[in-house]
Write a protein that holds these residues in place. Sequence first.
Motif, PDB file in Angstrom:
ATOM      1  N   GLY B 196      -1.071   9.377   0.038  1.00 58.87           N
ATOM      2  CA  GLY B 196      -1.450   9.946  -1.254  1.00 58.87           C
ATOM      3  C   GLY B 196      -0.731   9.320  -2.427  1.00 58.87           C
ATOM      4  N   THR B 197       0.196   8.383  -2.157  1.00 61.01           N
ATOM      5  CA  THR B 197       0.997   7.839  -3.260  1.00 61.01           C
ATOM      6  C   THR B 197       0.197   6.957  -4.205  1.00 61.01           C
ATOM      7  OG1 THR B 197       1.687   6.022  -1.837  1.00 61.01           O
ATOM      8  CG2 THR B 197       3.196   7.923  -2.017  1.00 61.01           C
ATOM      9  N   GLN B 198      -0.970   6.479  -3.751  1.00 64.02           N
ATOM     10  CA  GLN B 198      -1.828   5.688  -4.646  1.00 64.02           C
ATOM     11  C   GLN B 198      -3.094   6.501  -4.936  1.00 64.02           C
ATOM     12  OE1 GLN B 198      -2.195   1.555  -3.375  1.00 64.02           O
ATOM     13  NE2 GLN B 198      -0.090   1.519  -2.684  1.00 64.02           N
ATOM     14  N   PHE B 199      -2.920   7.781  -5.048  1.00 60.05           N
ATOM     15  CA  PHE B 199      -4.000   8.713  -5.394  1.00 60.05           C
ATOM     16  C   PHE B 199      -5.090   8.765  -4.328  1.00 60.05           C
ATOM     17  CE2 PHE B 199      -2.047   6.801  -9.109  1.00 60.05           C
ATOM     18  CZ  PHE B 199      -1.530   7.917  -9.739  1.00 60.05           C
ATOM     19  N   GLY B 200      -4.763   8.390  -3.118  1.00 58.23           N
ATOM     20  CA  GLY B 200      -5.745   8.414  -2.039  1.00 58.23           C
ATOM     21  C   GLY B 200      -6.467   7.093  -1.875  1.00 58.23           C
ATOM     22  N   ALA B 201      -6.241   6.148  -2.825  1.00 56.48           N
ATOM     23  CA  ALA B 201      -6.850   4.809  -2.688  1.00 56.48           C
ATOM     24  C   ALA B 201      -5.931   3.950  -1.823  1.00 56.48           C
ATOM     25  CB  ALA B 201      -7.013   4.187  -4.062  1.00 56.48           C
TER      26      ALA B 201
END
Lengths: 223, 394
Positions: B196-201
């Motif tokens: 989740g640290t890259q907003f899910g991307a």
Amino acid sequence: MPDPETDVASVAPPPKFEPDERWVPADERWFGLDRRTVRPTLAVFALAFVMSVVLPVVDATVPYHDIVKAGDVLELEGDVTFVPEAGWGITSGLRAGQAPLSGEYPATATVEDGAMKLTVRTGQFHGDANRLLDQIETTSEALNHGRGVHVTGTPTTIVTDQGKQGARVRVTGPHTAGIIAAFVFGGRGVEAVATGPSDAGAEPAATVMRMIRSISQTGEGKQ
Amino acid sequence: MTTATLSELDHARDVALDRSGWGRRFVFYQPRNFAFWAYLLLVGIGFLAFISTLAREYDAYGEAIGLAVWSFAIYAALFWWFTQHIDHYAKLPAKLMVVAFLWGGFAATAAMAANANDAILSLDGKTFGQVWALNWGPGLAAPFTEEWAKGSGLLLLIALAPRQVRTAFDGFILGAFIGLGFQIVEDISYAMTSAGTQFGANQVGASIGVIVLRMVSGVAAHVLYSAIFCAGLVYLLGRPAEPRNVGRGLLLIAIPMLLHGTWDSLGAIAGPSALKLIGLLIATIVVAIAILVRVYKLTVKREQDFVRDVMAPEEARNVITAAELYAMAGNRKARKAYRKANRTRRERKRARYVLNAAYALAEELAAARGGDTDQVRFARSEVARIRAGVPSQW
């Protein structure tokens, strides 16, 4: 070379009788249980109770007061900063200039005032603000499974005090309303989620917008 | 060898089998055992908490969860193999190791330590400020919450299997499995968080670094801490085959707590210098592994004695040679020296097979409580067959 057929293996004594693994001696029974197992089990239960009940209850009863003073700036990972409203409470996040010893600020900061809450989060992201907003919506929908807040309306543009253009969208939930704003500074994405009671007046909304517009990245600001 | 000596040897074997618990069956379902219900309750709560988190986040972070679960499953299998590989002696039942693994994976994590960690870190922030909590909070909380949550599992395991868990080495092995379970579940949770640290991307890219780092650093983490801690707990409590040694027990409990605290505080100790951090990381791993090896050597001695006592009558009856007995009850070097004593490669290979067959005989003897069963006689004949170079008819 030894010969296994020589000598008499049968000299070895026959196996001794051992009671079944579940057998409990009559003098060790206590309400049908093996009394020898009670003390160690109670010790483990006590430890589990302290860890799972006592400590969380103690934590819940201890108030937390870290009130924003005028001039405070919160800093997040990747040199991202924002100016919280004076009088709001900081529930997570660090002030600029107060980095941990590792030098790395946390990726999230949250400030609250009553039921109003603003959480700012940063992370690597390659794309523009609209794509980041799409990504945030997708992930939130997947995590919420249709519950909690959900996006209503179409995305609009928001510009920070630094002049950075971002995207924002309204969110609503049961008795809750708010906005999600997204910015991308180079390869760093920033998500700001503000929520509060749906009947909150215009003033809190303006305060939240002021804090979101204060989001900046130190590197970008210098450019 | 006189008959009297053989009788003495047989008696010594009986004593060794009785004291070690080697070969005894382990039954998990024990409704009259209070520890059984506590185990079920706490593992059940932890399992439900973990599965509900996994289910809640799967739609958002499915790719990262899939990658983490498969990677750590392979990692766990390798660790399992390694732990079996180092335990040549009075082996514990596999079922007991599974029970230990599940305690570490579900009860110690989600049902106990996770709640305590969150509360303590939050209290640290409220009492000493967020900066202090970030610097020193994890290093001061985890050694107490996580090590005791894992170690408490051994208390239940002893209550569940008092006839099997007899020595500090048993504690060492069961502790390693408790730590392995804890490590795997914690690593999967870390991978989910990193997804989740890259907003899910870019979930795979975001979590792969964490997965690799956790695998590498895991060598000197929970498995090691719990192995040492649980060996210490056995010394502290004392067992039928392990006299109580309070000083040694407390020392072995304190060491992994200190290592754990140091590990969790490395970022704060090293400061912003990446080079210093890497140096400290490597130094901590080296020190931890050196201590682990020392504790292994300390605890395994009693198990080696059991092997010697169980197999000495076989040597006296010419089923195995004195050199084979020495190798069986010795360490890796002794087994290697035994194999290398043969001149040709074929002989060395056969020597290895003879040793394996002799270990299998020891297992059968333990299962038969030293009796002369069909299985024991067959295991003896296998030692003779392999020594004679006769192909197996089975």
